[in-house]
Design an enzyme around this catalytic site. Structure first.
Site, PDB file in Angstrom:
ATOM      1  N   ASN A  17     -11.622  -3.460   2.973  1.00  0.00           N
ATOM      2  CA  ASN A  17     -10.304  -3.704   3.555  1.00  0.00           C
ATOM      3  C   ASN A  17     -10.098  -5.143   4.011  1.00  0.00           C
ATOM      4  O   ASN A  17      -8.979  -5.650   4.006  1.00  0.00           O
ATOM      5  CB  ASN A  17     -10.046  -2.720   4.698  1.00  0.00           C
ATOM      6  N   ARG A  39      -0.756   9.941  20.067  1.00  0.00           N
ATOM      7  CA  ARG A  39      -1.755  10.988  20.342  1.00  0.00           C
ATOM      8  C   ARG A  39      -1.893  11.253  21.843  1.00  0.00           C
ATOM      9  O   ARG A  39      -1.936  12.409  22.275  1.00  0.00           O
ATOM     10  CB  ARG A  39      -3.112  10.558  19.772  1.00  0.00           C
ATOM     11  N   GLY A  64      -0.179   5.018  -1.244  1.00  0.00           N
ATOM     12  CA  GLY A  64      -1.312   5.705  -0.624  1.00  0.00           C
ATOM     13  C   GLY A  64      -0.915   6.831   0.315  1.00  0.00           C
ATOM     14  O   GLY A  64       0.258   7.177   0.464  1.00  0.00           O
ATOM     15  N   GLY A  65      -1.931   7.380   0.965  1.00  0.00           N
ATOM     16  CA  GLY A  65      -1.732   8.538   1.840  1.00  0.00           C
ATOM     17  C   GLY A  65      -0.856   8.242   3.040  1.00  0.00           C
ATOM     18  O   GLY A  65      -0.109   9.113   3.502  1.00  0.00           O
ATOM     19  N   ILE A  70      -1.598  -1.984   9.636  1.00  0.00           N
ATOM     20  CA  ILE A  70      -2.148  -0.658   9.899  1.00  0.00           C
ATOM     21  C   ILE A  70      -3.577  -0.576   9.354  1.00  0.00           C
ATOM     22  O   ILE A  70      -4.405   0.177   9.856  1.00  0.00           O
ATOM     23  CB  ILE A  70      -1.254   0.412   9.234  1.00  0.00           C
ATOM     24  N   ALA A  71      -3.879  -1.369   8.319  1.00  0.00           N
ATOM     25  CA  ALA A  71      -5.171  -1.298   7.620  1.00  0.00           C
ATOM     26  C   ALA A  71      -6.330  -1.475   8.595  1.00  0.00           C
ATOM     27  O   ALA A  71      -6.382  -2.459   9.336  1.00  0.00           O
ATOM     28  CB  ALA A  71      -5.221  -2.373   6.531  1.00  0.00           C
ATOM     29  N   HIS A 128      -8.364  -0.638  18.632  1.00  0.00           N
ATOM     30  CA  HIS A 128      -7.954   0.534  17.862  1.00  0.00           C
ATOM     31  C   HIS A 128      -9.159   1.162  17.168  1.00  0.00           C
ATOM     32  O   HIS A 128      -9.142   1.435  15.973  1.00  0.00           O
ATOM     33  CB  HIS A 128      -6.873   0.130  16.857  1.00  0.00           C
ATOM     34  N   GLY A 181       0.846  -1.193   0.000  1.00  0.00           N
ATOM     35  CA  GLY A 181       0.000   0.000   0.000  1.00  0.00           C
ATOM     36  C   GLY A 181       0.875   1.235   0.000  1.00  0.00           C
ATOM     37  O   GLY A 181       0.542   2.269   0.560  1.00  0.00           O
ATOM     38  N   ASP A 225      -2.419   5.688  18.676  1.00  0.00           N
ATOM     39  CA  ASP A 225      -3.156   6.009  19.906  1.00  0.00           C
ATOM     40  C   ASP A 225      -2.204   6.453  21.015  1.00  0.00           C
ATOM     41  O   ASP A 225      -2.507   7.374  21.783  1.00  0.00           O
ATOM     42  CB  ASP A 225      -3.974   4.801  20.362  1.00  0.00           C
TER      43      ASP A 225
END
Length: 337
Positions: A116, A175, A33-34, A139-140, A199, A30, A172
């Site tokens: 996904n 943050r 991607g972003g 991570i998906a 998550h 992936g 998490d």
């Protein structure tokens, strides 16, 4: 020459290691991607990576060409489309999977499930065939379900190793550290808060009572802070107004986790990260807790530690949703054709 001599180096302050063994082949599935692009950039910058193998269904040759011009030692290869997936994975030590569709405003992580789930099952199948002993870092989203999906696929091939399969919940923790540091006027690089559970939403359980350095908040502020950590992803989705979800902070968190895995594989001692893994710590089959990492993946699950009454209640409230997400993932693989 002078400018080159004083060139600043980019690093993840907590995680970028100076370990001596740096011959890891790391795949990013992936990679266009972003999350995949900034994550690949951070991995390319690490001395721990000797070969960065990038896979996606589109644009990978361009991303690989761009990154290959960076003056760090990792060799970069780009692989595009299903026909090149096996080649991307052969000989990998670590596989990081940010592939999938992102959330848009009004969507929950669970709304991503159908798309996904298929993507993760396909990629896990390829990992089982090509690099069954690699560390798999997913991570998906929804992670609460995609880890059970990948685990069940690996079991079908008889290569499942629960010590090498991780749901990356590091964002998490990142943050929680950032928000608490901001509220208390602390250096966020010196704040560490374990976040357990899952998550998504209320399954995210920050253990602020276990923060180092020790911090305290009045009950109302603690409740608001906990809710903000739980819904921080939605905060970014709303702020981006339809243009995506958390990509840059997730790339940072994904790189931090990957570097910790690589550090531990290289023999660094005392490497601890939270991760969503197969667990006996609660009545849930999968649960995130602090993990001591080693050369072969999880060396020891450090468990939940001492919880306050408030935190114990958060765990109770998370159980129903977490169990349902796990079952949904397992059922998806059981019903696959």
């Amino acid at each position: 020459m002078f400018a080159r001599a004083v060139r600043p180096t980019v690093s993840l302050a907590r995680s970028l290691s100076t370990s001596t063994q740096n011959n890891a082949k790391v795949a990013v599935l992936g990679a266009s991607g972003g999350i995949g692009q900034p994550l690949s950039l951070l991995l390319k910058n690490s001395p721990l990576v000797s070969h960065l193998s990038l896979f996606d269904i589109a644009h990978t040759p361009g991303v690989a060409a761009d990154l290959s011009h960076i003056e760090t030692r990792a060799n970069v290869t780009g692989h595009m489309g299903p026909d090149q997936l096996d080649a991307a994975l052969q000989g990998c030590d670590v596989v990081v999977i940010p592939a999938g569709v992102p959330r848009k405003p009004g969507m929950t992580r669970d709304d991503l499930f159908n798309t996904n789930a298929t993507i993760v099952a396909t990629l896990a199948d390829a990992c089982a065939r090509n690099c069954p002993e690699a560390m798999i870092c997913i991570i998906a989203n929804p992670v609460n379900s995609t880890i059970p999906i990948a685990s069940e696929v690996m079991k079908k091939y008889g290569v499942y190793n629960p010590n090498r399969m991780f749901g990356v919940t590091t964002l998490d923790i990142v943050r929680a550290n950032a928000f608490v540091a901001e509220l208390k006027g602390l250096d966020p690089a010196r704040v560490n808060i374990p976040v357990i559970g899952g998550h998504a939403g209320k399954t995210i359980i920050p253990l602020i009572s276990q923060c180092t350095p020790k911090v305290e908040f009045p009950a109302d502020q603690l409740a608001a802070l906990t809710a903000r950590i739980q819904e921080a992803g939605t905060e970014v989705v709303k702020a981006k107004a339809g243009a995506g979800s958390a990509t840059l902070s997730m790339a940072y968190a994904g790189a931090r986790f990957t570097f910790s895995v690589l550090d531990a594989m290289n023999g660094k001692e005392g490497v601890v990260e939270c991760g969503y893994v197969r667990s006996e710590e609660t009545e849930c089959k999968y649960f995130s807790t602090p993990l001591l990492l080693g050369k072969s993946g999880i060396e020891k699950n450090l468990g939940l530690g001492k919880l306050t009454a408030f935190e114990e209640q958060l765990v109770v409230e998370a159980m129903t949703e977490l169990k349902a997400s796990i079952k949904k993932g397992e059922d998806f693989v059981a019903n696959m054709k």
